[in-house]
Design a protein around this motif. Structure first.
Motif, PDB file in Angstrom:
ATOM      1  N   GLN A 130       0.814  -1.220   0.000  1.00  0.00           N
ATOM      2  CA  GLN A 130       0.000   0.000   0.000  1.00  0.00           C
ATOM      3  C   GLN A 130       0.848   1.272   0.000  1.00  0.00           C
ATOM      4  OE1 GLN A 130      -2.861   0.209   3.164  1.00  0.00           O
ATOM      5  NE2 GLN A 130      -3.733   2.127   2.437  1.00  0.00           N
ATOM      6  N   PRO A 131       1.801   1.449   0.948  1.00  0.00           N
ATOM      7  CA  PRO A 131       2.589   2.691   0.909  1.00  0.00           C
ATOM      8  C   PRO A 131       3.514   2.772  -0.297  1.00  0.00           C
ATOM      9  CG  PRO A 131       3.439   1.207   2.591  1.00  0.00           C
ATOM     10  CD  PRO A 131       2.150   0.614   2.114  1.00  0.00           C
ATOM     11  N   GLN A 190      -9.526  11.436   3.864  1.00  0.00           N
ATOM     12  CA  GLN A 190      -9.044  11.666   2.507  1.00  0.00           C
ATOM     13  C   GLN A 190      -8.739  13.144   2.291  1.00  0.00           C
ATOM     14  OE1 GLN A 190      -8.472   9.145   0.468  1.00  0.00           O
ATOM     15  NE2 GLN A 190      -7.659  10.448  -1.154  1.00  0.00           N
ATOM     16  N   MET A 231       4.199   9.485   3.943  1.00  0.00           N
ATOM     17  CA  MET A 231       3.120   8.545   4.205  1.00  0.00           C
ATOM     18  C   MET A 231       3.336   7.750   5.490  1.00  0.00           C
ATOM     19  SD  MET A 231       0.849   8.907   1.872  1.00  0.00           S
ATOM     20  CE  MET A 231      -0.117   7.427   2.179  1.00  0.00           C
ATOM     21  N   GLN A 273      -1.901  -0.811  15.190  1.00  0.00           N
ATOM     22  CA  GLN A 273      -1.426  -0.059  14.029  1.00  0.00           C
ATOM     23  C   GLN A 273       0.089   0.088  14.028  1.00  0.00           C
ATOM     24  OE1 GLN A 273      -3.208   1.125  11.399  1.00  0.00           O
ATOM     25  NE2 GLN A 273      -5.054   0.184  12.244  1.00  0.00           N
ATOM     26  N   THR A 323       1.393   3.617  -3.353  1.00  0.00           N
ATOM     27  CA  THR A 323       0.929   4.997  -3.214  1.00  0.00           C
ATOM     28  C   THR A 323       2.053   5.971  -3.529  1.00  0.00           C
ATOM     29  OG1 THR A 323      -0.652   4.342  -1.493  1.00  0.00           O
ATOM     30  CG2 THR A 323      -0.093   6.678  -1.643  1.00  0.00           C
ATOM     31  N   GLN A 348       6.280  -0.892   7.517  1.00  0.00           N
ATOM     32  CA  GLN A 348       6.474   0.192   6.557  1.00  0.00           C
ATOM     33  C   GLN A 348       7.749   0.962   6.829  1.00  0.00           C
ATOM     34  OE1 GLN A 348       2.832   2.409   6.901  1.00  0.00           O
ATOM     35  NE2 GLN A 348       1.589   0.655   6.296  1.00  0.00           N
ATOM     36  N   TRP A 367       1.594   9.628   8.357  1.00  0.00           N
ATOM     37  CA  TRP A 367       0.207   9.906   7.979  1.00  0.00           C
ATOM     38  C   TRP A 367      -0.623   8.630   7.998  1.00  0.00           C
ATOM     39  CZ3 TRP A 367      -3.411  13.255   7.979  1.00  0.00           C
ATOM     40  CH2 TRP A 367      -4.598  12.982   7.311  1.00  0.00           C
ATOM     41  N   GLN A 368      -0.096   7.531   7.482  1.00  0.00           N
ATOM     42  CA  GLN A 368      -0.854   6.289   7.485  1.00  0.00           C
ATOM     43  C   GLN A 368      -1.037   5.745   8.897  1.00  0.00           C
ATOM     44  OE1 GLN A 368       0.919   3.551   4.593  1.00  0.00           O
ATOM     45  NE2 GLN A 368      -0.635   4.204   3.122  1.00  0.00           N
ATOM     46  N   ALA A 377      -3.877   8.116  10.173  1.00  0.00           N
ATOM     47  CA  ALA A 377      -5.160   7.884   9.499  1.00  0.00           C
ATOM     48  C   ALA A 377      -5.701   6.492   9.813  1.00  0.00           C
ATOM     49  CB  ALA A 377      -4.996   8.063   7.988  1.00  0.00           C
ATOM     50  N   GLY A 378      -4.829   5.487   9.812  1.00  0.00           N
ATOM     51  CA  GLY A 378      -5.278   4.139  10.118  1.00  0.00           C
ATOM     52  C   GLY A 378      -5.773   4.006  11.546  1.00  0.00           C
ATOM     53  N   LEU A 402      -5.448  14.177   3.934  1.00  0.00           N
ATOM     54  CA  LEU A 402      -4.226  13.831   3.214  1.00  0.00           C
ATOM     55  C   LEU A 402      -3.739  14.985   2.352  1.00  0.00           C
ATOM     56  CD1 LEU A 402      -2.114  11.793   2.135  1.00  0.00           C
ATOM     57  CD2 LEU A 402      -3.836  11.048   0.480  1.00  0.00           C
TER      58      LEU A 402
END
Length: 282
Positions: free
Chosen positions: A56-57, A203, A89, A131, A60, A138, A92-93, A96-97, A206
């Motif tokens: 995913q990262p 969203q 990211m 998380q 992206t 990541q 941020w992920q 956000a997650g 971001l």
């Protein structure tokens, strides 16, 4: 009718309260169990399993590199675009997650709340803690690309002393995510339609957070608006640590810390106030 000798009556506490640390320690086994449950449930019956935490990262960052780096030609403060977006990211992920998963903790565990007593904050803590596992994966992937960049570049260098900021950033982002998710979960317990807004807000966040663009590209007259976002400073600091992109945003970083310190106890009190009667109205 008198209570039985071995009967324990549990009543919601009154007055302002955040949480009882000693009580949380008594339920640490449940916390660890829920952490494992959340992580396993996320990748259960999937083809790639935990590999999604890597794909995913990376995918992206590749899309951002092509769209914003090659097509839109947004500057990255002379940092490699792929690493610039990948580093942005990271935190941020995590944020956000954590907010996405923990923001619905009251409703998601409503049936469990009616069967047994435990501190209602535990599912939120477990979700946030789980998380950290994909974040670690990541971060390992980013470290691999970063080391390759250092070896292949003649001018890049590792600023080792800046790495001491990483635990500070991790604690800051975790605190912000906890405070916001507790507030949001308490609000969605009363106003169910807010669940539909969460994905849109994340969203939107971001793009208003300097993940895909450096703060230096924002006009100085409007830069203060960027720093109002508490996630702007830690993400910008992460890029400064590894890629020497921009400068250390010390004042915005301290402001984000102050905001997190103020938000957390307030959100815990609000969460405690809502969860006292949530099971009766669900």
């Amino acid at each position: 009718m008198s209570s039985l000798p071995n009967e324990t009556i549990i009543r919601p506490s009154s007055g302002p309260k955040t949480f009882d640390l000693r009580e949380l320690m008594q339920y640490r086994d449940l916390l660890l169990l829920l952490i494992r449950r959340d992580f396993v449930a996320r990748y259960k019956q999937t083809i790639l399993g935990p590999l999604w935490a890597i794909l995913q990262p990376v995918m992206t960052a590749i899309v951002f590199t092509v769209v914003f780096g090659k097509v839109a030609k947004i500057p990255t403060d002379e940092a490699p675009p792929f690493l610039f977006y990948l580093s942005g990211m990271l935190f941020w992920q995590l944020f956000a997650g954590s907010v996405s998963a923990a923001g619905n903790s009251l409703q998601a565990n409503a049936t469990l709340f009616t069967k047994v007593y435990f501190p209602r904050i535990i599912p939120s803590l477990a979700t946030l803690a789980s998380q950290l596992i994909p974040f670690s994966i990541q971060f390992g992937i980013f470290t691999g690309f970063y080391i390759w960049y250092l070896l292949m570049s003649d001018v890049a260098q590792l600023h080792a002393l800046r790495l001491i900021w990483l635990p500070v950033l991790l604690l800051l982002v975790f605190t912000l995510a906890l405070g916001i998710s507790l507030t949001y979960s308490a609000l969605t317990a009363k106003y169910r339609d807010l669940n539909h807004a969460l994905g849109f807000l994340i969203q939107l966040g971001l793009y208003v957070t300097p993940v895909i663009y450096p703060v230096s590209q924002v006009s100085e007259n409007w830069r203060w608006l960027v720093w109002l976002n508490p996630m702007a400073a830690p993400i910008t600091t992460c890029k400064w640590i590894f890629l020497d992109a921009g400068a250390l945003p010390l004042i915005p970083l301290l402001s984000s810390m102050a905001f997190a310190i103020i938000l957390l106890p307030l959100s815990m009190r609000f969460f405690h106030r809502i969860q006292r009667t949530f099971v009766d109205t669900v």
